[in-house]
Design an enzyme around this catalytic site. Structure first.
Site, short mmCIF file in Angstrom:
data_model
loop_
_atom_site.label_atom_id
_atom_site.label_comp_id
_atom_site.label_asym_id
_atom_site.label_seq_id
_atom_site.Cartn_x
_atom_site.Cartn_y
_atom_site.Cartn_z
N ASN A 11 0.84 -1.19 0.00
CA ASN A 11 0.00 0.00 0.00
C ASN A 11 0.88 1.25 0.00
O ASN A 11 1.58 1.55 0.97
CB ASN A 11 -0.91 -0.05 1.25
CG ASN A 11 -1.84 1.14 1.34
OD1 ASN A 11 -1.50 2.25 0.94
ND2 ASN A 11 -3.02 0.90 1.89
N LYS A 14 0.34 3.86 2.85
CA LYS A 14 0.91 3.46 4.14
C LYS A 14 2.42 3.64 4.13
O LYS A 14 3.01 4.15 5.08
CB LYS A 14 0.60 1.98 4.43
CG LYS A 14 -0.78 1.75 4.99
CD LYS A 14 -0.88 0.32 5.47
CE LYS A 14 -2.27 0.02 5.96
NZ LYS A 14 -2.42 -1.38 6.36
N ASP A 72 -1.81 -3.44 11.19
CA ASP A 72 -3.20 -3.72 10.88
C ASP A 72 -4.02 -2.64 11.57
O ASP A 72 -3.74 -2.26 12.71
CB ASP A 72 -3.62 -5.11 11.36
CG ASP A 72 -4.94 -5.51 10.72
OD1 ASP A 72 -4.98 -5.66 9.49
OD2 ASP A 72 -5.94 -5.65 11.45
N PHE A 153 -6.47 8.53 2.30
CA PHE A 153 -7.00 7.36 1.60
C PHE A 153 -8.10 6.73 2.46
O PHE A 153 -8.37 7.21 3.57
CB PHE A 153 -5.88 6.34 1.31
CG PHE A 153 -5.31 5.67 2.53
CD1 PHE A 153 -4.40 6.32 3.33
CD2 PHE A 153 -5.69 4.38 2.88
CE1 PHE A 153 -3.86 5.70 4.46
CE2 PHE A 153 -5.17 3.75 4.01
CZ PHE A 153 -4.25 4.42 4.80
N ASP A 156 -10.61 8.28 5.27
CA ASP A 156 -10.15 9.60 5.69
C ASP A 156 -11.16 10.74 5.48
O ASP A 156 -11.28 11.61 6.34
CB ASP A 156 -8.83 9.97 4.99
CG ASP A 156 -7.62 9.33 5.66
OD1 ASP A 156 -7.77 8.78 6.77
OD2 ASP A 156 -6.53 9.38 5.07
N ARG A 182 -1.82 5.49 13.10
CA ARG A 182 -0.56 4.92 12.63
C ARG A 182 0.62 5.76 13.11
O ARG A 182 1.65 5.24 13.54
CB ARG A 182 -0.56 4.82 11.10
CG ARG A 182 0.50 3.90 10.54
CD ARG A 182 0.26 3.56 9.07
NE ARG A 182 -1.04 2.95 8.86
CZ ARG A 182 -2.09 3.59 8.39
NH1 ARG A 182 -2.01 4.83 7.99
NH2 ARG A 182 -3.24 2.97 8.28
P1 IMP Z 1 -5.32 -2.93 6.72
O1 IMP Z 1 -4.73 -2.44 7.99
O2 IMP Z 1 -4.40 -2.78 5.56
O3 IMP Z 1 -5.93 -4.29 6.84
O4 IMP Z 1 -6.51 -1.93 6.34
C1 IMP Z 1 -7.56 -1.65 7.20
C2 IMP Z 1 -8.65 -0.82 6.56
O5 IMP Z 1 -8.79 0.38 7.32
C3 IMP Z 1 -8.47 -0.42 5.11
O6 IMP Z 1 -9.72 -0.51 4.45
C4 IMP Z 1 -8.05 1.00 5.14
O7 IMP Z 1 -8.55 1.73 4.09
C5 IMP Z 1 -8.64 1.49 6.45
N1 IMP Z 1 -7.66 2.37 7.02
C6 IMP Z 1 -6.55 2.03 7.71
N2 IMP Z 1 -5.84 3.13 8.03
C7 IMP Z 1 -6.52 4.16 7.50
C8 IMP Z 1 -6.26 5.56 7.47
O8 IMP Z 1 -5.26 6.08 7.98
N3 IMP Z 1 -7.20 6.29 6.84
C9 IMP Z 1 -8.30 5.78 6.27
N4 IMP Z 1 -8.57 4.50 6.24
C10 IMP Z 1 -7.67 3.68 6.86
#
Ligand code: IMP
Length: 200
Positions: A11, A14, A72, A153, A156, A182
């Site tokens: 990603n 990230k 995660d 993303f 947000d 994060r």
């Molecule tokens: P994962 O941690 O990659 O499994 O993603 C978790 C989910 O939460 C994903 O659908 C991301 O889009 C959402 N997500 C995680 N962090 C953020 C962020 O900082 N902003 C918006 N959505 C987030």
């Protein structure tokens, strides 16, 4: 020499967020693509964020002995029984993308007074000590009445941060990093790495 670490993700958003926080402290962060690492597909079916982050990190640990971090994260909405939570990514894909997921959430919350929400992030660090290390960050806020902002993303545009008083999508990257789940988890990781002489 810079301390080198792998972030177990493809990603780009990230990766950018993590680099922006850690790189100024004398660290080089590689994404999986940068090193041509192709870990086996992980089914994120653990019961919590820590478990899922660990699964992602362990898949990469089969391919390298370098230090690895995996995260995660998820969005927990009080009026939705803290969903989508650990299933935030799955929820978005089942809805047909984040835009549709956002409109479904806004529709569900239309007449609800309680719009409180939080983002939770767990970061796991592997290959640094004899057991996996966990760093957690939480960002509190509420769900806006409609999407605002172009940045960021995922969810947000509808997450209004208590600290920033605007959505993460309206915030600049540096601002978001200070207030985000994060960013907070990474700050804890950074403290650990500094204590161990791996970061400035
Ligand atoms: P994962 O941690 O990659 O499994 O993603 C978790 C989910 O939460 C994903 O659908 C991301 O889009 C959402 N997500 C995680 N962090 C953020 C962020 O900082 N902003 C918006 N959505 C987030």
């Amino acid at each position: 020499m810079n301390f080198e670490i792998i972030l177990a993700t493809n990603n780009k958003h990230k990766l950018q967020e993590v680099r922006e926080i850690l790189a100024p402290h004398g660290m080089t962060i590689y994404g999986l693509n940068d090193l041509n690492l192709r870990p086996e597909e992980v089914e994120e079916n653990a019961p919590d964020y820590f478990g899922n982050a660990l699964l992602k990190a362990e898949a990469v640990a089969k391919l390298t002995t370098m230090p690895i971090i995996a995260d995660d994260s998820g969005l927990e909405i009080e009026a939705m029984d803290n969903k989508p939570g650990i299933h935030s990514a799955r929820f978005a894909s089942e809805c047909g993308g984040h835009e549709k997921a956002i409109s479904n959430i806004l529709q569900f919350l239309k007449d609800k007074d309680n719009r409180k929400a939080r983002f939770v992030c767990n970061i796991v660090l592997l290959n640094m000590s004899d057991k996996p290390l966990r760093f957690e960050g939480i960002a509190t806020g509420h769900i806006a009445k409609e999407p605002y902002g172009e940045g960021g993303f995922g969810y947000d545009p509808i997450f209004v941060s208590d600290e920033l008083k605007k959505t993460f999508a309206e915030a600049g990257q540096e601002e978001k990093n200070k207030a985000s789940h994060r960013g907070k988890a990474l700050t804890k990781l950074l403290t650990y790495l500094r204590i161990n002489g791996k970061a400035r």
